[in-house]
Design a protein around this motif. Structure first.
Motif, PDB file in Angstrom:
ATOM      1  N   TYR A 163     143.330  15.316 -60.217  1.00  0.00           N
ATOM      2  CA  TYR A 163     144.342  15.598 -59.544  1.00  0.00           C
ATOM      3  C   TYR A 163     144.724  14.695 -58.487  1.00  0.00           C
ATOM      4  CZ  TYR A 163     146.690  18.210 -55.560  1.00  0.00           C
ATOM      5  OH  TYR A 163     147.420  18.689 -54.514  1.00  0.00           O
ATOM      6  N   LEU A 164     143.712  13.912 -57.987  1.00  0.00           N
ATOM      7  CA  LEU A 164     143.904  12.969 -56.831  1.00  0.00           C
ATOM      8  C   LEU A 164     144.658  11.418 -57.503  1.00  0.00           C
ATOM      9  CD1 LEU A 164     140.828  13.380 -54.624  1.00  0.00           C
ATOM     10  CD2 LEU A 164     143.301  14.137 -54.163  1.00  0.00           C
ATOM     11  N   ASN A 165     144.025  11.390 -58.841  1.00  0.00           N
ATOM     12  CA  ASN A 165     144.360  10.235 -59.354  1.00  0.00           C
ATOM     13  C   ASN A 165     145.941  10.315 -59.771  1.00  0.00           C
ATOM     14  OD1 ASN A 165     144.702   8.127 -61.431  1.00  0.00           O
ATOM     15  ND2 ASN A 165     142.733   8.280 -62.011  1.00  0.00           N
ATOM     16  N   ARG A 166     146.305  11.562 -60.306  1.00  0.00           N
ATOM     17  CA  ARG A 166     147.551  11.801 -60.527  1.00  0.00           C
ATOM     18  C   ARG A 166     148.698  11.828 -59.165  1.00  0.00           C
ATOM     19  NH1 ARG A 166     145.283  16.201 -63.446  1.00  0.00           N
ATOM     20  NH2 ARG A 166     146.221  17.552 -61.860  1.00  0.00           N
ATOM     21  N   LYS A 167     148.116  12.278 -58.188  1.00  0.00           N
ATOM     22  CA  LYS A 167     148.860  12.271 -56.896  1.00  0.00           C
ATOM     23  C   LYS A 167     149.124  11.002 -56.442  1.00  0.00           C
ATOM     24  CE  LYS A 167     148.901  13.716 -52.076  1.00  0.00           C
ATOM     25  NZ  LYS A 167     148.276  14.617 -51.239  1.00  0.00           N
ATOM     26  N   PHE A 168     148.204  10.055 -56.491  1.00  0.00           N
ATOM     27  CA  PHE A 168     148.359   8.777 -55.909  1.00  0.00           C
ATOM     28  C   PHE A 168     148.613   7.783 -57.126  1.00  0.00           C
ATOM     29  CE2 PHE A 168     146.006  10.911 -52.559  1.00  0.00           C
ATOM     30  CZ  PHE A 168     146.490  10.519 -51.705  1.00  0.00           C
ATOM     31  N   GLY A 169     149.092   8.237 -58.240  1.00  0.00           N
ATOM     32  CA  GLY A 169     149.590   7.386 -59.290  1.00  0.00           C
ATOM     33  C   GLY A 169     148.628   6.354 -59.632  1.00  0.00           C
ATOM     34  N   GLY A 170     147.223   6.844 -59.605  1.00  0.00           N
ATOM     35  CA  GLY A 170     146.155   5.726 -60.176  1.00  0.00           C
ATOM     36  C   GLY A 170     145.802   4.779 -59.050  1.00  0.00           C
ATOM     37  N   ASP A 171     146.450   4.795 -57.772  1.00  0.00           N
ATOM     38  CA  ASP A 171     146.300   3.701 -57.032  1.00  0.00           C
ATOM     39  C   ASP A 171     145.302   4.253 -55.853  1.00  0.00           C
ATOM     40  OD1 ASP A 171     146.284   1.909 -54.820  1.00  0.00           O
ATOM     41  OD2 ASP A 171     148.740   1.728 -54.983  1.00  0.00           O
ATOM     42  N   ILE A 172     143.879   3.757 -56.002  1.00  0.00           N
ATOM     43  CA  ILE A 172     142.890   4.191 -55.359  1.00  0.00           C
ATOM     44  C   ILE A 172     143.066   3.672 -53.768  1.00  0.00           C
ATOM     45  CG2 ILE A 172     141.143   2.346 -55.766  1.00  0.00           C
ATOM     46  CD1 ILE A 172     140.376   5.917 -55.234  1.00  0.00           C
ATOM     47  N   ARG A 190     136.728   3.900 -56.915  1.00  0.00           N
ATOM     48  CA  ARG A 190     137.292   4.420 -58.072  1.00  0.00           C
ATOM     49  C   ARG A 190     137.387   5.942 -57.572  1.00  0.00           C
ATOM     50  NH1 ARG A 190     132.629   2.521 -59.611  1.00  0.00           N
ATOM     51  NH2 ARG A 190     131.883   4.419 -59.899  1.00  0.00           N
ATOM     52  N   PHE A 191     138.475   6.638 -58.431  1.00  0.00           N
ATOM     53  CA  PHE A 191     138.479   7.981 -58.197  1.00  0.00           C
ATOM     54  C   PHE A 191     137.432   8.976 -58.336  1.00  0.00           C
ATOM     55  CE2 PHE A 191     143.059   6.705 -58.155  1.00  0.00           C
ATOM     56  CZ  PHE A 191     143.343   7.404 -57.129  1.00  0.00           C
ATOM     57  N   LEU A 210     142.334  18.730 -47.140  1.00  0.00           N
ATOM     58  CA  LEU A 210     143.635  19.289 -47.442  1.00  0.00           C
ATOM     59  C   LEU A 210     143.950  19.349 -48.937  1.00  0.00           C
ATOM     60  CD1 LEU A 210     145.960  20.851 -46.423  1.00  0.00           C
ATOM     61  CD2 LEU A 210     147.200  18.875 -45.685  1.00  0.00           C
ATOM     62  N   ASP A 211     143.647  18.016 -49.296  1.00  0.00           N
ATOM     63  CA  ASP A 211     144.290  17.985 -50.768  1.00  0.00           C
ATOM     64  C   ASP A 211     143.226  18.728 -51.688  1.00  0.00           C
ATOM     65  OD1 ASP A 211     146.481  16.450 -50.895  1.00  0.00           O
ATOM     66  OD2 ASP A 211     145.116  14.358 -50.874  1.00  0.00           O
ATOM     67  N   TRP A 212     141.738  18.962 -51.154  1.00  0.00           N
ATOM     68  CA  TRP A 212     141.061  19.910 -51.710  1.00  0.00           C
ATOM     69  C   TRP A 212     141.484  21.304 -51.918  1.00  0.00           C
ATOM     70  CZ3 TRP A 212     137.515  21.269 -55.381  1.00  0.00           C
ATOM     71  CH2 TRP A 212     136.903  22.565 -55.068  1.00  0.00           C
ATOM     72  N   GLU A 213     142.030  21.653 -50.587  1.00  0.00           N
ATOM     73  CA  GLU A 213     142.808  23.048 -50.598  1.00  0.00           C
ATOM     74  C   GLU A 213     144.056  23.277 -51.628  1.00  0.00           C
ATOM     75  OE1 GLU A 213     142.174  25.873 -48.417  1.00  0.00           O
ATOM     76  OE2 GLU A 213     140.808  24.896 -47.094  1.00  0.00           O
ATOM     77  N   ARG A 214     144.883  22.092 -51.872  1.00  0.00           N
ATOM     78  CA  ARG A 214     145.887  22.192 -52.720  1.00  0.00           C
ATOM     79  C   ARG A 214     145.556  22.232 -54.030  1.00  0.00           C
ATOM     80  NH1 ARG A 214     148.292  17.300 -49.007  1.00  0.00           N
ATOM     81  NH2 ARG A 214     149.748  18.255 -47.728  1.00  0.00           N
ATOM     82  N   PHE A 215     144.289  21.514 -54.237  1.00  0.00           N
ATOM     83  CA  PHE A 215     143.826  21.618 -55.766  1.00  0.00           C
ATOM     84  C   PHE A 215     143.439  23.022 -56.222  1.00  0.00           C
ATOM     85  CE2 PHE A 215     139.953  21.666 -58.006  1.00  0.00           C
ATOM     86  CZ  PHE A 215     140.440  21.379 -59.262  1.00  0.00           C
ATOM     87  N   CYS A 216     142.935  23.366 -55.122  1.00  0.00           N
ATOM     88  CA  CYS A 216     142.273  24.971 -55.321  1.00  0.00           C
ATOM     89  C   CYS A 216     143.467  25.946 -55.792  1.00  0.00           C
ATOM     90  CB  CYS A 216     141.392  25.573 -54.174  1.00  0.00           C
ATOM     91  SG  CYS A 216     139.809  24.538 -53.923  1.00  0.00           S
TER      92      CYS A 216
END
Length: 645
Positions: A163-172, A190-191, A210-216
């Motif tokens: 989910y984070l990889n998609r959100k940030f376009g693969g840009d860690i 790395r993600f 907050l991103d964890w909350e959004r993912f859930c």
């Protein structure tokens, strides 16, 4: 108008079914709700689908003139599935699995579980695609309820990282910059290095959390959408619903997102539950109904209304004679246009033996049965008005990110956002005003008055919409801890608080304090003594009129409550939590400025006006256990009067 009962024929001997349905018809029902917990009955072994039992239920129901709401059975996976795939089970924070035996025990990230859900829902839909007696399909049951909205298994960690990889376009590196991971040397290369925010020493990064909350939330929404899309594809034109539980603002899922692809929203209305000494306050029950109506800003169904005491292990308060029927009327007044009682008969076996239905295990009709029967007989007279939409003059706005932000960083031990919203709502409730409780992303430009409580996470788009609303003549009431953080749950560098709203509110917040106590701060202003507590902003007005100042030794120069004219409208700012009388006075002032006329009602009496095409009705509802006279009407204990005007 659908009026009925939740009926679980698989829990009873087949010989009971015809007599049950005869009595359900005698009760005044035209619908039964079935199927939601019966996966094993539909698929007793993997791939061996057998719908013959429910074929018989539906055939008999049709003969009796009853329609069907059919629930997909995915809230309770069968034992054979868990035996074959034990990792379908969700996990607690410590990694321990939630063992088979309860409900909602599956993990939303499990591809295996989703595949089996696809199969059973597709087979079910295809089997009944031409069954006209099925008037609605319910997906799953009370999604995210009872702690099922969080899972800490390895699948969820993998899915979260993706989910984070998609959100940030693969840009860690963009993630590191956004989160500020230089703090405490938390930079990631790395993600797949990113953890779940399970308990640690001190706490995890607030932006990560907050991103964890959004993912859930997104995980649960996609699970609901999966089933909704199957049903819509297999049965074009069908009605798909979901039965939302209470407490939606406290869940780790945004129910307004779940509702987007549904055709109707449904609610399980429990004014009292196991272990409660007494029911919720009348205004709190109303708040729950207004919140559900606000998910889509449409009328809704109640799929579980109570008549008896409820509880799994601890039995709750028994509604007094007439009280549960009164709650049914209250639901209808707030936008319910179809109502189903939970349940037809209380269970004799299983976990819900003490969730009492209309009938007890002895199967003898008594008071609860006849109260429900009387309600069904009477409510049909008002179908034309109760099916009409509800126009509201007042809206309370909420924001999922902001609610999550306070779960992450509560800031004050006493600051409970849901409780504060209910407190604000109760003033309008007591004044006889209809309120929509809606997501802040919805258009609020048509309301006369909007309330923005503790919306700590905001963005320039919301600030612009709020300014445009007030400038056009709207009245806004904004509370402390609004417009403090950006969408990444970070403070904003180089901008004063309230961020992007200081001109609208005519003030700057210079300092803040969490006081951890109620009514401990003296206030002065508006010719009255007042107190406040919980939290406070030290307000430096620029253009705002000061309504109250702090009256303690060190902060007498700072404002506590203000009002600022902006364009054609006005924006109030509550920099603290005032005492009940002061809050009531301030909100009445805001109502009058918005052109609203607050009613003066006795304590515990509710007034709701509903307009149909040809008539207007006022529902007067007495929540008290004693008689009350109001607006020229005498109301018995828990009595309801419906006045036409």
């Amino acid at each position: 108008m659908l009026l009925g009962v939740d009926y679980y024929p698989e829990q009873w001997a087949p010989s009971c079914m015809e007599a049950d349905m005869d009595r359900i018809v005698e009760l005044g029902c035209n619908v039964i709700r079935i199927g939601e917990f019966a996966w094993h009955r539909m698929e007793p072994q993997e791939g061996a689908y057998d719908f013959s039992f429910f074929d018989g239920v539906i055939d008999l129901a049709k003969k009796k003139g009853l329609q069907i709401i059919f629930g997909t059975p995915t809230a309770t996976p069968p034992a054979w599935l868990i035996d074959k795939y034990p990792d379908v089970l969700s996990q607690f924070e410590d990694g321990a699995p939630r063992v088979f035996g309860g409900r909602h025990t599956y993990c939303f990230s499990s591809a295996v579980y989703r595949e089996y859900c696809k199969k059973i829902v597709t087979k079910l839909a295809r089997h009944y695609r031409n069954e006209k007696a099925i008037v609605a399909w319910q997906v799953d049951n009370e999604l995210g309820h009872e702690g099922s909205d969080l899972c800490w298994c390895p699948r969820c960690r993998d899915a979260f990282q993706q989910y984070l990889n998609r959100k940030f376009g693969g840009d860690i590196y963009l993630l590191n910059e956004t989160y500020g991971t230089a703090f405490w040397s938390q930079e990631y290369n790395r993600f797949d290095e990113i953890p779940l925010p399970a308990p640690t020493i001190t706490t995890h990064n607030p932006a990560l959390r907050l991103d964890w909350e959004r993912f859930c939330s997104e995980n649960i929404v996609s699970f609901a959408n999966l089933q909704t899309e199957i049903l819509h594809r297999e049965i074009p034109g069908c009605t798909v619903i979901h039965d939302f539980p209470g407490g939606g603002l406290t869940k780790h899922v945004d129910y307004s997102d779940v509702s987007k692809k549904l055709d109707r929203v449904a609610y399980n209305n429990y004014p009292v539950w196991g272990g409660q000494k007494e029911p919720l306050l009348p205004s709190e029950i109303a708040f729950g109904l207004d919140y559900i109506r606000g998910l889509r800003r449409e009328n809704f169904w109640v799929t579980e209304a109570i008549m008896g005491a409820q509880g799994h292990d601890i039995t709750g308060f028994l509604p007094r004679p007439g009280q549960a029927k009164m709650w049914s009327w209250q639901a209808m007044a707030h936008g319910c246009d179809s109502l189903i009682y939970f349940r037809y008969r209380g269970a004799t076996k299983g976990a819900e033996q003490f969730c009492y239905g209309l009938l007890d295990a002895d199967n003898i009709p008594r008071r609860r049965f006849f109260e429900a029967q009387n309600f069904f007989q009477t409510v049909r007279e008002y179908e034309d008005v109760l099916s009409a939409p509800i126009p509201s003059d007042v809206a309370i706005l909420y924001d999922y990110d902001s609610l999550a932000s306070f779960r992450i960083q509560q800031q004050s031990l006493l600051l409970d956002c849901e409780r504060e919203m209910k407190r604000l709502h109760s003033v309008f409730f007591k004044a006889g005003q209809t309120v929509d409780v809606i997501p802040a992303r919805m258009d609020f430009s048509k309301y006369r008055l909007v309330v923005i409580p503790h919306m700590i996470v905001t963005d320039p788009d919301f600030a612009q919409r709020l300014k445009a609303y007030v400038a056009a003549g709207g009245v806004a009431v904004v509370t402390y801890r609004t417009a403090v953080k950006d969408r990444d749950n970070n403070l904003t560098f180089g901008k004063v608080i309230p961020v992007d709203c200081d001109d609208l509110l005519g003030l700057v917040v210079e300092e803040t304090e969490s006081v951890q106590e109620w009514d401990c701060i003296p206030l002065r202003g508006q010719d009255r003594c007042a107190t406040a507590g919980v939290f406070r902003d030290m307000i430096a007005p620029t253009t705002a009129q000061v309504l109250y100042r702090y009256d303690d030794a060190f902060y007498r120069d700072f404002a506590a409550v203000t009002c600022n004219s902006f364009g054609q409208g006005a924006a109030y700012y509550l920099g603290t939590t005032p005492d009940e009388a002061t809050l009531t006075s301030l909100l009445h002032q805001a109502m009058k400025r918005a052109g609203l006329v607050p009613l003066s009602l006795p304590e515990g009496v509710e007034s709701v006006v509903r307009k149909g095409q040809t008539r207007t009705l006022r529902f007067l509802i007495n929540h008290n256990d004693h008689s009350v006279d109001t607006l020229g009407v005498s109301l018995e204990p828990f009595g309801v009067a419906i006045l036409s005007f």
